[in-house]
Design a protein around this motif. Structure first.
Motif, PDB file in Angstrom:
ATOM      1  N   HIS A  26       0.831  -1.210   0.000  1.00  0.00           N
ATOM      2  CA  HIS A  26       0.000   0.000   0.000  1.00  0.00           C
ATOM      3  C   HIS A  26       0.867   1.262   0.000  1.00  0.00           C
ATOM      4  CE1 HIS A  26       0.903  -0.721   4.192  1.00  0.00           C
ATOM      5  NE2 HIS A  26       0.534   0.520   4.477  1.00  0.00           N
ATOM      6  N   ARG A  80      -3.972   1.185   6.055  1.00  0.00           N
ATOM      7  CA  ARG A  80      -4.605   0.095   5.318  1.00  0.00           C
ATOM      8  C   ARG A  80      -5.493  -0.737   6.227  1.00  0.00           C
ATOM      9  NH1 ARG A  80      -0.236  -1.487   7.462  1.00  0.00           N
ATOM     10  NH2 ARG A  80       0.389  -3.589   7.945  1.00  0.00           N
ATOM     11  N   HIS A  82      -7.402  -4.880   5.900  1.00  0.00           N
ATOM     12  CA  HIS A  82      -7.463  -6.125   5.126  1.00  0.00           C
ATOM     13  C   HIS A  82      -8.870  -6.700   5.274  1.00  0.00           C
ATOM     14  CE1 HIS A  82      -3.131  -6.428   4.357  1.00  0.00           C
ATOM     15  NE2 HIS A  82      -2.982  -5.911   5.560  1.00  0.00           N
ATOM     16  N   VAL A  87      -6.746  -8.864  -0.330  1.00  0.00           N
ATOM     17  CA  VAL A  87      -7.329  -7.541  -0.573  1.00  0.00           C
ATOM     18  C   VAL A  87      -6.796  -6.559   0.460  1.00  0.00           C
ATOM     19  CG1 VAL A  87      -9.464  -6.190  -0.646  1.00  0.00           C
ATOM     20  CG2 VAL A  87      -9.448  -8.515  -1.528  1.00  0.00           C
ATOM     21  N   GLU A  89      -7.478  -2.482   1.413  1.00  0.00           N
ATOM     22  CA  GLU A  89      -8.124  -1.198   1.184  1.00  0.00           C
ATOM     23  C   GLU A  89      -7.290  -0.171   1.920  1.00  0.00           C
ATOM     24  OE1 GLU A  89     -12.251  -1.621   2.165  1.00  0.00           O
ATOM     25  OE2 GLU A  89     -12.637  -2.655   0.275  1.00  0.00           O
ATOM     26  N   ALA A 104      -8.083   7.254  -1.600  1.00  0.00           N
ATOM     27  CA  ALA A 104      -8.418   5.889  -1.202  1.00  0.00           C
ATOM     28  C   ALA A 104      -8.195   4.989  -2.404  1.00  0.00           C
ATOM     29  CB  ALA A 104      -9.875   5.815  -0.740  1.00  0.00           C
ATOM     30  N   PHE A 105      -7.690   3.789  -2.148  1.00  0.00           N
ATOM     31  CA  PHE A 105      -7.478   2.848  -3.242  1.00  0.00           C
ATOM     32  C   PHE A 105      -7.576   1.420  -2.733  1.00  0.00           C
ATOM     33  CE2 PHE A 105      -3.470   4.279  -1.548  1.00  0.00           C
ATOM     34  CZ  PHE A 105      -2.670   3.152  -1.444  1.00  0.00           C
ATOM     35  N   ARG A 106      -7.871   0.540  -3.660  1.00  0.00           N
ATOM     36  CA  ARG A 106      -8.038  -0.881  -3.347  1.00  0.00           C
ATOM     37  C   ARG A 106      -6.996  -1.674  -4.117  1.00  0.00           C
ATOM     38  NH1 ARG A 106     -12.391  -4.385  -1.755  1.00  0.00           N
ATOM     39  NH2 ARG A 106     -12.206  -6.429  -2.750  1.00  0.00           N
ATOM     40  N   GLU A 108      -5.655  -5.599  -5.031  1.00  0.00           N
ATOM     41  CA  GLU A 108      -6.050  -7.007  -5.070  1.00  0.00           C
ATOM     42  C   GLU A 108      -4.846  -7.829  -5.494  1.00  0.00           C
ATOM     43  OE1 GLU A 108      -9.385  -7.113  -7.726  1.00  0.00           O
ATOM     44  OE2 GLU A 108     -10.702  -6.125  -6.277  1.00  0.00           O
ATOM     45  N   TRP A 115       0.457  -7.637  -6.458  1.00  0.00           N
ATOM     46  CA  TRP A 115      -0.607  -6.705  -6.097  1.00  0.00           C
ATOM     47  C   TRP A 115      -0.890  -5.779  -7.263  1.00  0.00           C
ATOM     48  CZ3 TRP A 115      -3.403  -7.331  -1.822  1.00  0.00           C
ATOM     49  CH2 TRP A 115      -2.854  -8.083  -0.784  1.00  0.00           C
ATOM     50  N   CYS A 117      -3.695  -2.449  -8.449  1.00  0.00           N
ATOM     51  CA  CYS A 117      -4.682  -1.471  -8.010  1.00  0.00           C
ATOM     52  C   CYS A 117      -5.988  -1.726  -8.769  1.00  0.00           C
ATOM     53  CB  CYS A 117      -4.164  -0.066  -8.278  1.00  0.00           C
ATOM     54  SG  CYS A 117      -5.291   1.226  -7.716  1.00  0.00           S
TER      55      CYS A 117
END
Length: 127
Positions: A26, A80, A82, A87, A89, A104-106, A108, A115, A117
């Motif tokens: 992150h 962050r 989990h 995942v 967030e 904000a970002f996610r 996966e 990883w 985005c």
């Protein structure tokens, strides 16, 4: 009488700095996303590192050219959560002079364990 100290400092070091904490994906993505949305890096630098609508979101958020006349945005904090396996967030506070923005970002994790985005959003004054 011998004194035993409970410390994580190396022998001979007398300052109060703490040991370096490991950075997570992150943190790495927050820096790269900030560079893209502030015009310091091109959007295509994240082409293989995005999935789903994230790349199109970056195209919309990124300026058309470098922002050389404005103050350079600085990543102030990144956190962050989990919500499930594979995942993350994440959120970041960004300072540009006196202005504060939130990103904000996610992320996966794919089958290759890399990883990527999956979504990004910015609120507040644009960096």
């Amino acid at each position: 009488m011998s004194r035993t100290r409970n410390t994580t400092r190396p022998p001979g070091r007398h300052d109060q700095r703490r040991p370096h904490t490991p950075r997570g994906p992150h943190d790495w993505f927050a820096e790269r996303l900030l560079a893209v949305v502030s015009g310091q890096r091109p959007v295509h630098s994240l082409l293989g590192l995005t999935v789903g609508p994230a790349y199109e979101q970056l195209v919309t958020l990124a300026p058309t050219g470098p922002l050389r006349e404005r103050l350079r945005p600085v990543l102030r904090h990144c956190g962050r959560s989990h919500p499930g396996p594979g995942v993350i967030e994440a959120f970041a506070r960004i300072a540009t002079g006196e202005r504060i923005s939130a990103m904000a970002f996610r992320l996966e994790q794919g089958p290759d364990l890399r990883w990527r985005c999956a979504a990004v959003e910015i609120r507040g004054p644009r960096p």
